[in-house]
Design a protein around this motif. Structure first.
Motif, PDB file in Angstrom:
ATOM      1  N   ILE A  54      36.319  48.506  45.366  1.00  0.00           N
ATOM      2  CA  ILE A  54      36.522  49.219  44.109  1.00  0.00           C
ATOM      3  C   ILE A  54      37.621  48.539  43.281  1.00  0.00           C
ATOM      4  CG2 ILE A  54      35.674  51.436  44.920  1.00  0.00           C
ATOM      5  CD1 ILE A  54      38.487  52.311  45.435  1.00  0.00           C
ATOM      6  N   GLY A  55      37.804  47.254  43.546  1.00  0.00           N
ATOM      7  CA  GLY A  55      38.822  46.504  42.811  1.00  0.00           C
ATOM      8  C   GLY A  55      38.237  45.551  41.794  1.00  0.00           C
ATOM      9  N   GLY A  56      36.990  45.818  41.340  1.00  0.00           N
ATOM     10  CA  GLY A  56      36.344  44.923  40.384  1.00  0.00           C
ATOM     11  C   GLY A  56      37.131  44.733  39.109  1.00  0.00           C
ATOM     12  N   ASN A  57      37.793  45.786  38.632  1.00  0.00           N
ATOM     13  CA  ASN A  57      38.584  45.667  37.409  1.00  0.00           C
ATOM     14  C   ASN A  57      39.711  44.647  37.562  1.00  0.00           C
ATOM     15  OD1 ASN A  57      37.123  47.509  35.893  1.00  0.00           O
ATOM     16  ND2 ASN A  57      38.917  48.691  35.303  1.00  0.00           N
ATOM     17  N   GLY A  58      40.445  44.755  38.648  1.00  0.00           N
ATOM     18  CA  GLY A  58      41.545  43.824  38.872  1.00  0.00           C
ATOM     19  C   GLY A  58      41.066  42.406  39.084  1.00  0.00           C
ATOM     20  N   GLN A  59      39.956  42.249  39.801  1.00  0.00           N
ATOM     21  CA  GLN A  59      39.411  40.918  40.053  1.00  0.00           C
ATOM     22  C   GLN A  59      38.918  40.264  38.762  1.00  0.00           C
ATOM     23  OE1 GLN A  59      36.640  42.309  42.990  1.00  0.00           O
ATOM     24  NE2 GLN A  59      38.366  43.043  44.206  1.00  0.00           N
ATOM     25  N   ALA A  60      38.251  41.039  37.901  1.00  0.00           N
ATOM     26  CA  ALA A  60      37.811  40.503  36.612  1.00  0.00           C
ATOM     27  C   ALA A  60      39.008  40.165  35.728  1.00  0.00           C
ATOM     28  CB  ALA A  60      36.905  41.518  35.914  1.00  0.00           C
ATOM     29  N   TYR A  61      40.045  40.996  35.796  1.00  0.00           N
ATOM     30  CA  TYR A  61      41.237  40.802  34.975  1.00  0.00           C
ATOM     31  C   TYR A  61      41.925  39.489  35.340  1.00  0.00           C
ATOM     32  CZ  TYR A  61      44.699  43.052  31.881  1.00  0.00           C
ATOM     33  OH  TYR A  61      45.495  43.403  30.824  1.00  0.00           O
ATOM     34  N   VAL A  62      42.153  39.277  36.635  1.00  0.00           N
ATOM     35  CA  VAL A  62      42.810  38.043  37.083  1.00  0.00           C
ATOM     36  C   VAL A  62      41.916  36.834  36.822  1.00  0.00           C
ATOM     37  CG1 VAL A  62      43.675  36.821  39.119  1.00  0.00           C
ATOM     38  CG2 VAL A  62      44.237  39.230  38.779  1.00  0.00           C
ATOM     39  N   ALA A  63      40.599  37.013  36.935  1.00  0.00           N
ATOM     40  CA  ALA A  63      39.675  35.913  36.638  1.00  0.00           C
ATOM     41  C   ALA A  63      39.800  35.470  35.186  1.00  0.00           C
ATOM     42  CB  ALA A  63      38.243  36.344  36.925  1.00  0.00           C
ATOM     43  N   GLY A  64      40.128  36.403  34.298  1.00  0.00           N
ATOM     44  CA  GLY A  64      40.356  36.035  32.898  1.00  0.00           C
ATOM     45  C   GLY A  64      41.462  35.019  32.745  1.00  0.00           C
ATOM     46  N   ALA A 120      35.518  32.345  39.241  1.00  0.00           N
ATOM     47  CA  ALA A 120      35.109  32.652  40.610  1.00  0.00           C
ATOM     48  C   ALA A 120      36.272  32.463  41.577  1.00  0.00           C
ATOM     49  CB  ALA A 120      33.927  31.767  41.011  1.00  0.00           C
ATOM     50  N   ALA A 121      37.050  31.406  41.376  1.00  0.00           N
ATOM     51  CA  ALA A 121      38.174  31.128  42.276  1.00  0.00           C
ATOM     52  C   ALA A 121      39.259  32.190  42.158  1.00  0.00           C
ATOM     53  CB  ALA A 121      38.755  29.747  41.971  1.00  0.00           C
ATOM     54  N   PHE A 122      39.642  32.541  40.926  1.00  0.00           N
ATOM     55  CA  PHE A 122      40.702  33.526  40.716  1.00  0.00           C
ATOM     56  C   PHE A 122      40.250  34.917  41.161  1.00  0.00           C
ATOM     57  CE2 PHE A 122      42.674  30.136  38.623  1.00  0.00           C
ATOM     58  CZ  PHE A 122      43.943  30.477  38.171  1.00  0.00           C
ATOM     59  N   GLY A 123      39.034  35.313  40.737  1.00  0.00           N
ATOM     60  CA  GLY A 123      38.523  36.622  41.143  1.00  0.00           C
ATOM     61  C   GLY A 123      38.279  36.695  42.636  1.00  0.00           C
ATOM     62  N   LEU A 181      33.336  36.565  47.889  1.00  0.00           N
ATOM     63  CA  LEU A 181      32.139  36.443  47.068  1.00  0.00           C
ATOM     64  C   LEU A 181      32.020  37.611  46.099  1.00  0.00           C
ATOM     65  CD1 LEU A 181      29.481  35.036  46.379  1.00  0.00           C
ATOM     66  CD2 LEU A 181      28.411  36.252  48.287  1.00  0.00           C
ATOM     67  N   SER A 182      32.358  38.802  46.556  1.00  0.00           N
ATOM     68  CA  SER A 182      32.337  39.977  45.695  1.00  0.00           C
ATOM     69  C   SER A 182      33.306  39.805  44.524  1.00  0.00           C
ATOM     70  CB  SER A 182      32.704  41.217  46.516  1.00  0.00           C
ATOM     71  OG  SER A 182      32.758  42.368  45.700  1.00  0.00           O
ATOM     72  N   GLY A 183      34.501  39.329  44.808  1.00  0.00           N
ATOM     73  CA  GLY A 183      35.480  39.107  43.743  1.00  0.00           C
ATOM     74  C   GLY A 183      35.057  38.014  42.782  1.00  0.00           C
ATOM     75  N   ALA A 184      34.387  36.979  43.308  1.00  0.00           N
ATOM     76  CA  ALA A 184      33.902  35.900  42.441  1.00  0.00           C
ATOM     77  C   ALA A 184      32.867  36.423  41.460  1.00  0.00           C
ATOM     78  CB  ALA A 184      33.312  34.773  43.292  1.00  0.00           C
ATOM     79  N   LEU A 185      31.985  37.321  41.927  1.00  0.00           N
ATOM     80  CA  LEU A 185      30.984  37.903  41.027  1.00  0.00           C
ATOM     81  C   LEU A 185      31.643  38.794  39.982  1.00  0.00           C
ATOM     82  CD1 LEU A 185      28.266  38.731  43.700  1.00  0.00           C
ATOM     83  CD2 LEU A 185      27.963  37.201  41.737  1.00  0.00           C
ATOM     84  N   ALA A 186      32.633  39.575  40.386  1.00  0.00           N
ATOM     85  CA  ALA A 186      33.361  40.393  39.407  1.00  0.00           C
ATOM     86  C   ALA A 186      34.052  39.511  38.381  1.00  0.00           C
ATOM     87  CB  ALA A 186      34.376  41.276  40.128  1.00  0.00           C
ATOM     88  N   GLY A 187      34.496  38.338  38.820  1.00  0.00           N
ATOM     89  CA  GLY A 187      35.173  37.425  37.898  1.00  0.00           C
ATOM     90  C   GLY A 187      34.293  36.911  36.775  1.00  0.00           C
ATOM     91  N   MET A 188      32.975  36.976  36.948  1.00  0.00           N
ATOM     92  CA  MET A 188      32.073  36.516  35.897  1.00  0.00           C
ATOM     93  C   MET A 188      32.153  37.388  34.648  1.00  0.00           C
ATOM     94  SD  MET A 188      30.833  33.768  37.130  1.00  0.00           S
ATOM     95  CE  MET A 188      32.405  33.617  38.009  1.00  0.00           C
ATOM     96  N   VAL A 189      32.660  38.613  34.805  1.00  0.00           N
ATOM     97  CA  VAL A 189      32.889  39.467  33.623  1.00  0.00           C
ATOM     98  C   VAL A 189      33.840  38.760  32.665  1.00  0.00           C
ATOM     99  CG1 VAL A 189      33.860  41.662  32.837  1.00  0.00           C
ATOM    100  CG2 VAL A 189      32.442  41.596  34.894  1.00  0.00           C
ATOM    101  N   ALA A 190      34.824  38.054  33.221  1.00  0.00           N
ATOM    102  CA  ALA A 190      35.797  37.350  32.380  1.00  0.00           C
ATOM    103  C   ALA A 190      35.149  36.215  31.602  1.00  0.00           C
ATOM    104  CB  ALA A 190      36.933  36.810  33.250  1.00  0.00           C
ATOM    105  N   VAL A 191      34.151  35.570  32.173  1.00  0.00           N
ATOM    106  CA  VAL A 191      33.448  34.502  31.459  1.00  0.00           C
ATOM    107  C   VAL A 191      32.759  35.087  30.232  1.00  0.00           C
ATOM    108  CG1 VAL A 191      31.635  32.752  31.609  1.00  0.00           C
ATOM    109  CG2 VAL A 191      33.112  33.189  33.579  1.00  0.00           C
ATOM    110  N   ASN A 192      32.105  36.217  30.408  1.00  0.00           N
ATOM    111  CA  ASN A 192      31.429  36.869  29.292  1.00  0.00           C
ATOM    112  C   ASN A 192      32.421  37.303  28.224  1.00  0.00           C
ATOM    113  OD1 ASN A 192      29.309  38.088  27.811  1.00  0.00           O
ATOM    114  ND2 ASN A 192      29.668  40.052  28.806  1.00  0.00           N
TER     115      ASN A 192
END
Length: 376
Positions: free
Chosen positions: A85-95, A122-125, A254-265
């Motif tokens: 349930i940490g997708g928000n934080g993972q996407a945020y750091v991926a930004g 993907a790496a950061f998330g 892998l889950s965090g890497a997928l959440a990180g793709m939100v930052a790409v968008n």
């Protein structure tokens, strides 16, 4: 009476969610009716707002793109018996990874920036999710607790970075420098006129690729098989020679890497810079998307599209019907989550009994009972 048989796959994945969704909309309609409005008009306003124009479709697809990434992030972890349930934080750091790459290659074409930004996201998330995975695998900390706490840590980190490190001189707000025009992810409106002035961009193709990739990974690779075995029975997985601790860390990364793709968008395709809270509540909506989609990429695609339509239709609702605003859509979303998530088994026993009545085995048993009765 014979025991209830498990639902067929098609009924569990398609029919049961549709029944739950129908109930959610019926209850939502009663809520709208209770506050003095026509529920059919409200639903029509949401549908036309989401799909009635190219502008509406563009925004629906933009929201759906984020929800696909967030839903897949939750689903991959869920197949391993983990609840991320940490997708928000993972996407945020991926930004942060995306903007560092984009600003470092400021004068480079987006065709070079985009692949590197995807890898950085993907790496950061993935790293931000790997830490809770490592803590559970090696120290016994539960990922539910650590991932939600890491959301707050990510928020504090990004506030510091945007105010003290990345903010350019002369800018008052907490944001980074703008990405050069040539380095931004192209929007579909540049190629398809109906999508003009909408944020949907080439990241939607990345979302489609992610759906296909997760399907292949989870159901057609040794890693996916090991992940599903661990999720269903960790003890059996350990006796089969699977390293549960290793799988936990890999699944979370892998889950965090997928959440990180939100930052790409968002960063590369929409905002063209890093801003505070660019991801909104996408990580939490991703939980509902994954639950409703039964953690399957096809289900997640349709579920993400539904939630994208609710977001866009809700934004238009307040302009169509006076007295109704996006709060109604929040209620609908909550009811969808309630009936497709927390109460997803509400119709299951009744559906099992109904399908058993039409099964060949049940028909044969009924015929046999009738024969015995007539002979006696």
């Amino acid at each position: 009476m014979s025991a209830l048989r498990p639902l067929p796959r098609w009924a569990d994945v398609v029919l049961l969610p549709l029944l739950n969704l129908a109930l959610a909309f019926i209850v939502s309609g009663l809520v709208v009716l209770g506050i003095g409005h026509n529920p059919f008009m409200a639903v029509w306003a949401i549908v036309t707002g989401a799909f009635g124009t190219g502008y509406g479709i563009g925004y629906t697809l933009y929201y759906a793109t984020n929800f696909v990434f967030a839903g897949l992030a939750v689903a991959v972890a869920a197949h391993g018996g983990l609840f991320n349930i940490g997708g928000n934080g993972q996407a945020y750091v991926a930004g942060l990874g995306v903007i560092l790459v984009a600003l470092a290659l400021q004068d480079t074409h987006w065709l070079l920036i985009a692949p590197l930004a995807i890898l950085a996201a993907a790496a950061f998330g993935g790293f931000w999710a790997f830490i809770p995975g490592w803590l559970q695998a090696k120290r016994g900390s539960h990922v539910v607790i650590t991932t939600i706490m890491f959301n707050f840590i990510a928020s504090a980190l990004m506030i510091y970075m945007l105010n003290r490190v990345l903010k350019p001189a002369g800018v008052s707000g907490p944001e980074s420098a703008m990405i050069a025009e040539t380095g931004r992810m192209p929007k579909l409106g540049q190629f398809f006129a109906p999508f003009n002035y909408t944020p949907v961009n080439f990241a939607i193709f990345l979302a489609i690729a992610a759906l296909i990739g997760v399907y292949v990974l989870v159901w057609h690779t040794r890693f996916g098989y090991a992940l599903r075995v661990m999720g269903q029975n960790p003890t059996a997985a350990r006796y089969a020679g699977i390293s549960n601790s290793r799988m936990i860390m890999l699944a979370m990364a892998l889950s965090g890497a997928l959440a990180g793709m939100v930052a790409v968008n968002e960063v590369l395709g929409v905002q063209s810079r890093l801003v505070l809270d660019f991801m909104g509540d996408v990580g939490f909506v991703g939980i509902a998307v994954a639950l409703m989609g039964r953690n399957h990429p096809i289900g997640i695609a349709f579920s993400a599209l539904l939630f994208g339509a609710l977001y866009q239709g809700g934004n238009e609702l307040q302009y169509v019907i006076s007295g109704l605003d996006r709060t109604v859509v929040v209620i609908i979303q909550a009811l969808v989550i309630l009936f497709t998530g927390a109460m997803e088994g509400l119709f299951r026993p009744g559906l099992q009994r109904t399908l058993m009545l039409f099964s060949p085995e049940q028909s044969a048993e009924a015929l046999e009972r009738a024969t015995v009765k007539s002979e006696s």
